[in-house]
Design a protein around this motif. Structure first.
Motif, short mmCIF file in Angstrom:
data_model
loop_
_atom_site.label_atom_id
_atom_site.label_comp_id
_atom_site.label_asym_id
_atom_site.label_seq_id
_atom_site.Cartn_x
_atom_site.Cartn_y
_atom_site.Cartn_z
N ILE A 9 0.84 -1.20 0.00
CA ILE A 9 0.00 0.00 0.00
C ILE A 9 0.87 1.25 0.00
CG2 ILE A 9 -1.61 1.35 1.39
CD1 ILE A 9 -2.94 -1.19 2.24
N GLY A 10 1.93 1.22 0.83
CA GLY A 10 2.84 2.36 0.90
C GLY A 10 3.46 2.66 -0.45
N ILE A 11 3.88 1.62 -1.14
CA ILE A 11 4.48 1.81 -2.46
C ILE A 11 3.49 2.40 -3.43
CG2 ILE A 11 5.42 0.59 -4.45
CD1 ILE A 11 6.76 -1.34 -2.51
N LEU A 12 2.25 1.88 -3.40
CA LEU A 12 1.22 2.41 -4.31
C LEU A 12 0.98 3.89 -4.05
CD1 LEU A 12 -1.42 -0.46 -4.30
CD2 LEU A 12 -0.12 0.35 -6.26
N LEU A 13 0.83 4.26 -2.78
CA LEU A 13 0.57 5.65 -2.45
C LEU A 13 1.74 6.53 -2.87
CD1 LEU A 13 -0.97 5.29 1.15
CD2 LEU A 13 -2.16 5.84 -0.96
N LEU A 14 2.95 6.08 -2.54
CA LEU A 14 4.12 6.89 -2.82
C LEU A 14 4.33 7.08 -4.32
CD1 LEU A 14 7.47 6.55 -0.97
CD2 LEU A 14 7.48 6.83 -3.41
N VAL A 15 4.40 5.97 -5.04
CA VAL A 15 4.63 6.07 -6.49
C VAL A 15 3.50 6.85 -7.16
CG1 VAL A 15 4.86 4.75 -8.61
CG2 VAL A 15 6.00 3.95 -6.56
N GLY A 16 2.27 6.58 -6.70
CA GLY A 16 1.12 7.28 -7.27
C GLY A 16 1.22 8.78 -7.09
N LEU A 17 1.51 9.21 -5.87
CA LEU A 17 1.60 10.64 -5.59
C LEU A 17 2.76 11.29 -6.34
CD1 LEU A 17 0.83 11.01 -1.78
CD2 LEU A 17 -0.49 11.89 -3.70
N VAL A 18 3.90 10.61 -6.37
CA VAL A 18 5.06 11.19 -7.06
C VAL A 18 4.78 11.35 -8.55
CG1 VAL A 18 7.43 10.73 -7.79
CG2 VAL A 18 6.80 10.45 -5.41
N LEU A 19 4.20 10.30 -9.14
CA LEU A 19 3.87 10.39 -10.57
C LEU A 19 2.87 11.50 -10.83
CD1 LEU A 19 3.56 6.75 -11.96
CD2 LEU A 19 5.24 8.49 -12.53
N PHE A 20 1.81 11.54 -10.03
CA PHE A 20 0.78 12.54 -10.26
C PHE A 20 1.31 13.94 -10.02
CE2 PHE A 20 -3.44 13.94 -10.89
CZ PHE A 20 -3.64 15.02 -10.04
N GLY A 21 2.07 14.10 -8.94
CA GLY A 21 2.54 15.44 -8.59
C GLY A 21 3.60 15.99 -9.51
N PHE A 22 4.44 15.10 -10.04
CA PHE A 22 5.59 15.58 -10.80
C PHE A 22 5.56 15.20 -12.27
CE2 PHE A 22 7.43 17.69 -7.45
CZ PHE A 22 7.54 16.89 -6.31
N SER A 23 4.39 14.98 -12.82
CA SER A 23 4.36 14.86 -14.27
C SER A 23 4.02 16.20 -14.87
CB SER A 23 3.40 13.77 -14.75
OG SER A 23 2.41 13.53 -13.85
N LYS A 24 4.44 16.39 -16.10
CA LYS A 24 4.26 17.66 -16.77
C LYS A 24 2.78 17.96 -16.96
CE LYS A 24 8.45 17.11 -19.44
NZ LYS A 24 9.06 17.05 -20.75
N GLU A 25 2.48 19.22 -17.03
CA GLU A 25 1.14 19.64 -17.43
C GLU A 25 1.02 19.42 -18.93
OE1 GLU A 25 -1.33 20.78 -15.22
OE2 GLU A 25 0.21 19.79 -14.05
N LYS A 26 -0.22 19.53 -19.40
CA LYS A 26 -0.44 19.33 -20.83
C LYS A 26 0.39 20.31 -21.64
CE LYS A 26 -4.32 17.73 -23.49
NZ LYS A 26 -5.79 17.71 -23.59
N PHE A 27 0.41 21.56 -21.17
CA PHE A 27 1.21 22.58 -21.84
C PHE A 27 2.16 23.18 -20.83
CE2 PHE A 27 1.63 25.36 -25.52
CZ PHE A 27 2.35 26.40 -24.98
N GLU A 28 3.43 22.85 -20.94
CA GLU A 28 4.42 23.35 -20.00
C GLU A 28 5.03 24.64 -20.50
OE1 GLU A 28 4.51 21.11 -16.68
OE2 GLU A 28 6.19 22.45 -17.09
#
Lengths: 156, 68
Positions: free
Chosen positions: A68-87
């Protein structure tokens, strides 16, 4: 800010999915971990509740919370630090701003918790604190983006 | 820092969206710059100056608050 530090835009959806799965699993398995996940793991460090700390031992551990910890962590990192549609540079500056703000805010909450939360509840709070910086950052960043979008409606 | 982006934009009859597309940035960036909420990078200011056919110094001026 170098944008090659960010994940591609597509990973945002994956991140959200992983995080939500993690949340659902947390609710489902909070106090009853499935026995099937009781397996042997290599513990580099095992700090026993009663006894000495062991190093490099193989122990039996239910890995539900780890998964669960891995899912939450990886999920949040991916969501938080992926580019916006238009950077562009403005979004970069908003992101940096939100990051600093989130760190400040997180440490403020942590500070307050030192003299308000005690005992086992503090341990629970620590578990939340593992992810709270990311969460606060995501919320703050979304808010700044929303504010900047809203001001667009006032112009032509 | 003061800027004349809005004025120059009006001269050429560009909308914010037009200018954003030409400068290869988002409309939010143009809007934030005109509102004085965002100071563009050197590259972006040079792009804007080039789009309007003016010098950067005509587009942006320092004011007292910039000299702390």
């Amino acid at each position: 800010m170098k944008t090659n530090l960010l994940f591609p835009y597509k990973s945002k959806r994956i991140g959200l999915l992983l995080f939500l799965i993690g949340v659902v699993l947390t609710i489902l398995f909070y106090n009853n971990s499935p026995d099937i996940l009781e397996i042997n793991v290599l513990a580099l460090v095992e700090g026993k509740l009663f006894g000495d700390t062991e190093y490099f031992s193989v122990i039996k551990n239910n890995v539900t919370d780890e998964i669960i910890g891995i899912l939450l962590l990886v999920g949040l990192v991916l969501f938080g630090f992926s580019k916006e549609k238009f950077e562009d540079e403005h979004i970069n500056s908003l992101r940096l701003n939100a990051l600093i703000w989130a760190v400040y805010f997180n440490f403020l909450i942590l500070l307050i918790s030192f003299f308000t939360i005690y005992g086992m509840s503090f341990f629970v709070f620590m578990q939340i604190n593992l992810f709270s910086v990311l969460l606060i950052f995501i919320l703050r960043f979304r808010y700044l983006l929303w504010k900047s979008n809203k001001s667009l409606l006032n112009e032509e | 820092m003061k800027n004349n982006i809005k004025v120059e934009r009006a001269k050429k009859n560009f909308t914010q969206a037009d200018l954003a597309e030409k400068a290869q940035v988002s409309r939010q960036t143009i809007n934030a710059m005109e509102a004085g909420k965002y100071v563009p990078s050197t590259v972006l200011s040079l792009k804007l100056a080039s789009i309007f056919g003016v010098e950067v110094s005509e587009l942006f001026q320092l004011d007292k608050g910039d000299w702390k």
